[in-house]
Design a protein around this motif. Structure first.
Motif, PDB file in Angstrom:
ATOM      1  N   VAL A  69      -2.919 -39.884  14.751  1.00 55.23           N
ATOM      2  CA  VAL A  69      -2.036 -40.709  15.565  1.00 55.23           C
ATOM      3  C   VAL A  69      -2.899 -41.710  16.320  1.00 55.23           C
ATOM      4  CG1 VAL A  69      -0.493 -40.759  17.561  1.00 55.23           C
ATOM      5  CG2 VAL A  69      -0.179 -39.029  15.780  1.00 55.23           C
ATOM      6  N   GLN A  70      -2.641 -42.971  16.087  1.00 51.09           N
ATOM      7  CA  GLN A  70      -3.358 -44.034  16.783  1.00 51.09           C
ATOM      8  C   GLN A  70      -2.520 -44.479  17.984  1.00 51.09           C
ATOM      9  OE1 GLN A  70      -3.609 -46.712  13.381  1.00 51.09           O
ATOM     10  NE2 GLN A  70      -5.786 -46.282  13.196  1.00 51.09           N
ATOM     11  N   TRP A  71      -3.161 -44.523  19.150  1.00 47.10           N
ATOM     12  CA  TRP A  71      -2.502 -44.993  20.362  1.00 47.10           C
ATOM     13  C   TRP A  71      -3.125 -46.310  20.782  1.00 47.10           C
ATOM     14  CZ3 TRP A  71      -4.666 -46.190  25.103  1.00 47.10           C
ATOM     15  CH2 TRP A  71      -3.755 -46.506  26.137  1.00 47.10           C
ATOM     16  N   PHE A  72      -2.268 -47.280  21.151  1.00 45.19           N
ATOM     17  CA  PHE A  72      -2.736 -48.589  21.593  1.00 45.19           C
ATOM     18  C   PHE A  72      -2.175 -48.872  22.990  1.00 45.19           C
ATOM     19  CE2 PHE A  72      -2.509 -48.658  16.989  1.00 45.19           C
ATOM     20  CZ  PHE A  72      -3.783 -49.096  16.661  1.00 45.19           C
ATOM     21  N   PRO A  73      -2.994 -49.406  23.873  1.00 49.18           N
ATOM     22  CA  PRO A  73      -2.532 -49.651  25.248  1.00 49.18           C
ATOM     23  C   PRO A  73      -1.482 -50.756  25.320  1.00 49.18           C
ATOM     24  CG  PRO A  73      -4.723 -50.582  24.909  1.00 49.18           C
ATOM     25  CD  PRO A  73      -4.401 -49.791  23.680  1.00 49.18           C
ATOM     26  N   ASP A  74      -0.716 -50.732  26.389  1.00 52.50           N
ATOM     27  CA  ASP A  74       0.212 -51.815  26.662  1.00 52.50           C
ATOM     28  C   ASP A  74      -0.570 -53.122  26.780  1.00 52.50           C
ATOM     29  OD1 ASP A  74       3.055 -52.606  27.730  1.00 52.50           O
ATOM     30  OD2 ASP A  74       1.608 -53.469  29.156  1.00 52.50           O
ATOM     31  N   LYS A  75       0.048 -54.228  26.383  1.00 57.34           N
ATOM     32  CA  LYS A  75      -0.666 -55.512  26.346  1.00 57.34           C
ATOM     33  C   LYS A  75      -1.185 -55.929  27.719  1.00 57.34           C
ATOM     34  CE  LYS A  75       3.546 -58.342  26.627  1.00 57.34           C
ATOM     35  NZ  LYS A  75       4.325 -59.403  25.921  1.00 57.34           N
ATOM     36  N   THR A  83     -12.816 -63.332  26.667  1.00 52.31           N
ATOM     37  CA  THR A  83     -13.806 -63.140  27.733  1.00 52.31           C
ATOM     38  C   THR A  83     -14.477 -61.769  27.691  1.00 52.31           C
ATOM     39  OG1 THR A  83     -12.186 -62.242  29.296  1.00 52.31           O
ATOM     40  CG2 THR A  83     -12.425 -64.652  29.198  1.00 52.31           C
ATOM     41  N   GLY A  84     -13.840 -60.805  27.000  1.00 54.67           N
ATOM     42  CA  GLY A  84     -14.369 -59.447  26.976  1.00 54.67           C
ATOM     43  C   GLY A  84     -14.039 -58.650  28.218  1.00 54.67           C
ATOM     44  N   LYS A  85     -13.254 -59.216  29.117  1.00 53.68           N
ATOM     45  CA  LYS A  85     -12.936 -58.536  30.381  1.00 53.68           C
ATOM     46  C   LYS A  85     -11.722 -57.631  30.224  1.00 53.68           C
ATOM     47  CE  LYS A  85     -14.880 -62.089  33.433  1.00 53.68           C
ATOM     48  NZ  LYS A  85     -14.591 -63.041  34.548  1.00 53.68           N
ATOM     49  N   LEU A  86     -11.707 -56.580  31.052  1.00 53.54           N
ATOM     50  CA  LEU A  86     -10.592 -55.642  31.081  1.00 53.54           C
ATOM     51  C   LEU A  86      -9.788 -55.812  32.363  1.00 53.54           C
ATOM     52  CD1 LEU A  86     -12.163 -52.235  29.969  1.00 53.54           C
ATOM     53  CD2 LEU A  86     -10.463 -53.550  28.698  1.00 53.54           C
ATOM     54  N   PRO A  87      -8.472 -55.639  32.311  1.00 51.37           N
ATOM     55  CA  PRO A  87      -7.690 -55.578  33.552  1.00 51.37           C
ATOM     56  C   PRO A  87      -8.182 -54.433  34.428  1.00 51.37           C
ATOM     57  CG  PRO A  87      -6.253 -55.854  31.655  1.00 51.37           C
ATOM     58  CD  PRO A  87      -7.631 -55.574  31.114  1.00 51.37           C
ATOM     59  N   SER A  88      -7.982 -54.551  35.725  1.00 51.56           N
ATOM     60  CA  SER A  88      -8.593 -53.608  36.667  1.00 51.56           C
ATOM     61  C   SER A  88      -8.155 -52.165  36.449  1.00 51.56           C
ATOM     62  CB  SER A  88      -8.268 -54.032  38.103  1.00 51.56           C
ATOM     63  OG  SER A  88      -6.858 -54.060  38.305  1.00 51.56           O
ATOM     64  N   LEU A  89      -6.932 -51.935  35.980  1.00 55.42           N
ATOM     65  CA  LEU A  89      -6.433 -50.570  35.825  1.00 55.42           C
ATOM     66  C   LEU A  89      -6.426 -50.117  34.367  1.00 55.42           C
ATOM     67  CD1 LEU A  89      -3.456 -50.645  38.357  1.00 55.42           C
ATOM     68  CD2 LEU A  89      -5.766 -49.753  38.713  1.00 55.42           C
ATOM     69  N   GLY A  91      -8.716 -48.639  32.482  1.00 54.13           N
ATOM     70  CA  GLY A  91      -9.252 -47.301  32.265  1.00 54.13           C
ATOM     71  C   GLY A  91      -8.286 -46.221  32.689  1.00 54.13           C
ATOM     72  N   GLU A  92      -7.624 -46.423  33.824  1.00 56.67           N
ATOM     73  CA  GLU A  92      -6.651 -45.451  34.315  1.00 56.67           C
ATOM     74  C   GLU A  92      -5.452 -45.365  33.375  1.00 56.67           C
ATOM     75  OE1 GLU A  92      -3.549 -44.963  38.049  1.00 56.67           O
ATOM     76  OE2 GLU A  92      -5.419 -46.096  38.336  1.00 56.67           O
ATOM     77  N   HIS A  93      -4.982 -46.534  32.916  1.00 60.55           N
ATOM     78  CA  HIS A  93      -3.859 -46.570  31.960  1.00 60.55           C
ATOM     79  C   HIS A  93      -4.205 -45.808  30.697  1.00 60.55           C
ATOM     80  CE1 HIS A  93      -0.591 -48.216  29.508  1.00 60.55           C
ATOM     81  NE2 HIS A  93      -1.486 -48.664  28.647  1.00 60.55           N
ATOM     82  N   TRP A  94      -5.393 -46.050  30.169  1.00 57.51           N
ATOM     83  CA  TRP A  94      -5.852 -45.374  28.943  1.00 57.51           C
ATOM     84  C   TRP A  94      -5.843 -43.859  29.135  1.00 57.51           C
ATOM     85  CZ3 TRP A  94      -8.706 -47.771  24.589  1.00 57.51           C
ATOM     86  CH2 TRP A  94      -9.295 -46.851  23.735  1.00 57.51           C
ATOM     87  N   PRO A 121     -11.744 -48.048  26.546  1.00 55.12           N
ATOM     88  CA  PRO A 121     -11.045 -49.343  26.526  1.00 55.12           C
ATOM     89  C   PRO A 121     -11.960 -50.560  26.493  1.00 55.12           C
ATOM     90  CG  PRO A 121     -10.835 -48.269  28.671  1.00 55.12           C
ATOM     91  CD  PRO A 121     -11.393 -47.253  27.729  1.00 55.12           C
ATOM     92  N   HIS A 122     -13.195 -50.427  27.000  1.00 57.66           N
ATOM     93  CA  HIS A 122     -14.084 -51.586  26.968  1.00 57.66           C
ATOM     94  C   HIS A 122     -14.781 -51.751  25.622  1.00 57.66           C
ATOM     95  CE1 HIS A 122     -16.810 -48.269  27.907  1.00 57.66           C
ATOM     96  NE2 HIS A 122     -17.828 -49.037  27.561  1.00 57.66           N
ATOM     97  N   LEU A 123     -14.607 -50.755  24.731  1.00 58.39           N
ATOM     98  CA  LEU A 123     -15.276 -50.804  23.437  1.00 58.39           C
ATOM     99  C   LEU A 123     -14.326 -50.727  22.236  1.00 58.39           C
ATOM    100  CD1 LEU A 123     -18.376 -48.474  24.012  1.00 58.39           C
ATOM    101  CD2 LEU A 123     -18.384 -50.960  23.746  1.00 58.39           C
ATOM    102  N   HIS A 124     -13.117 -50.211  22.436  1.00 50.10           N
ATOM    103  CA  HIS A 124     -12.234 -49.949  21.310  1.00 50.10           C
ATOM    104  C   HIS A 124     -10.811 -50.433  21.597  1.00 50.10           C
ATOM    105  CE1 HIS A 124     -15.487 -46.896  21.127  1.00 50.10           C
ATOM    106  NE2 HIS A 124     -15.483 -47.225  19.853  1.00 50.10           N
TER     107      HIS A 124
END
Length: 288
Positions: A69-75, A83-89, A91-94, A121-124
């Motif tokens: 089962v593959q899970w993908f985060p909300d957009k 930019t390679g940047k992540l939204p602030s939350l 990691g918590e969402h993941w 989340p910062h790598l996959h």
């Protein structure tokens, strides 16, 4: 293709479809009954899942059904590809949503493992879960605790790019292919073996590198157009798979085949899970 080969192929599709339908009923996957984008919008804030095929040689011991089962985060929580940047939350969402997905699947009788080298989340782009149902009377103590602790993040990833082992690193698949020797070319006696990737969720406990080796029979021993098998096909199959196993084990690899015996009557090719483990040896307890 034999009648049994057709049946096995349909069974694989049906297995993935069954898990996919369960995901939809749990509200974890877009519904087939409405517009796909509208269905994903309904899952806003949760991320979404899809079921994919898991080869039998990678199933947990005693499983009667298995899928990835593959899970993908909300957009709203995805990494910005520019930019390679992540939204602030992010990691918590993941963490929160993967844990919730595991609980939901377990609530309807599945066993679930976040198996293999770690994803983040910062790598996959998403997480992978190995999901299965055990045969009646089989233990549900798999996998061992801490089985993938200390491994490097799963490859490929955003850091390595599409090439899992960018130069000057050496791809371990090159050495694995070399260990197969002439079996890669294919002969009338041996059949042909080749290396393909194994998704991170399929890696066995304590594996430091893992791949799949697929073996296919020589042309003269393959299923005839009318669905019958040539004389000697079964013996050729058994000898060919064992030859590959012995070659790889002799080169220092761990090798596992499906618990269900494969044969040219039911299968078009044989799969072997092949891995390297310097930390400790591990047995599935099934002779594989």
């Amino acid at each position: 293709m034999t009648v049994e080969q057709r049946r096995r192929r349909k069974a694989r599709f049906a297995m993935v479809a069954r898990v996919g339908k369960d995901l939809q009923q749990l509200g974890l996957s877009p519904s087939d009954d409405v517009d796909h984008e509208a269905s994903r919008a309904h899952l806003a804030g949760l991320g979404w899942c899809q079921a994919t095929y898991a080869p039998e040689e990678a199933w947990p011991p005693g499983a009667e059904l298995c899928a990835v089962v593959q899970w993908f985060p909300d957009k709203a929580y995805r990494r910005d590809s520019r930019t390679g940047k992540l939204p602030s939350l992010a990691g918590e969402h993941w963490k929160r949503r993967v844990a919730a997905t595991v609980r939901e699947l377990e609530s309807i009788g599945y066993l679930v493992a976040v198996s293999g080298p770690p994803r983040a989340p910062h790598l996959h782009p998403g997480e992978e879960l190995l999901v299965w149902r055990p045969r009646e009377g089989k233990s549900n103590t798999w996998p061992p605790f801490g089985a993938w602790d200390g491994l490097e993040p799963a490859r490929p990833n955003f850091k390595t790019g599409p090439n899992a082992y960018p130069y000057p690193e050496r791809n371990p698949a090159t050495a694995l292919g070399a260990a197969l020797g002439k079996l890669r070319a294919g002969t009338a006696e041996d059949g042909r073996a080749y290396v393909t990737t194994a998704g991170a969720a399929l890696w066995p406990p304590y594996a430091e590198y893992c791949a799949r080796v697929l073996w296919e029979p020589a042309e003269q021993f393959r299923c005839l157009p009318d669905g019958t098998l040539p004389d000697g096909a079964v013996e050729h199959w058994q000898d060919g798979v064992e030859r590959v196993r012995c070659r790889l084990q002799g080169a220092g690899y761990h090798v596992r085949t499906a618990e269900r015996p494969t044969s040219p009557v039911q299968d078009e090719e044989a799969g072997l899970l092949v891995w390297v483990s310097k930390v400790r040896a591990f047995s599935y307890g099934d002779g594989g």
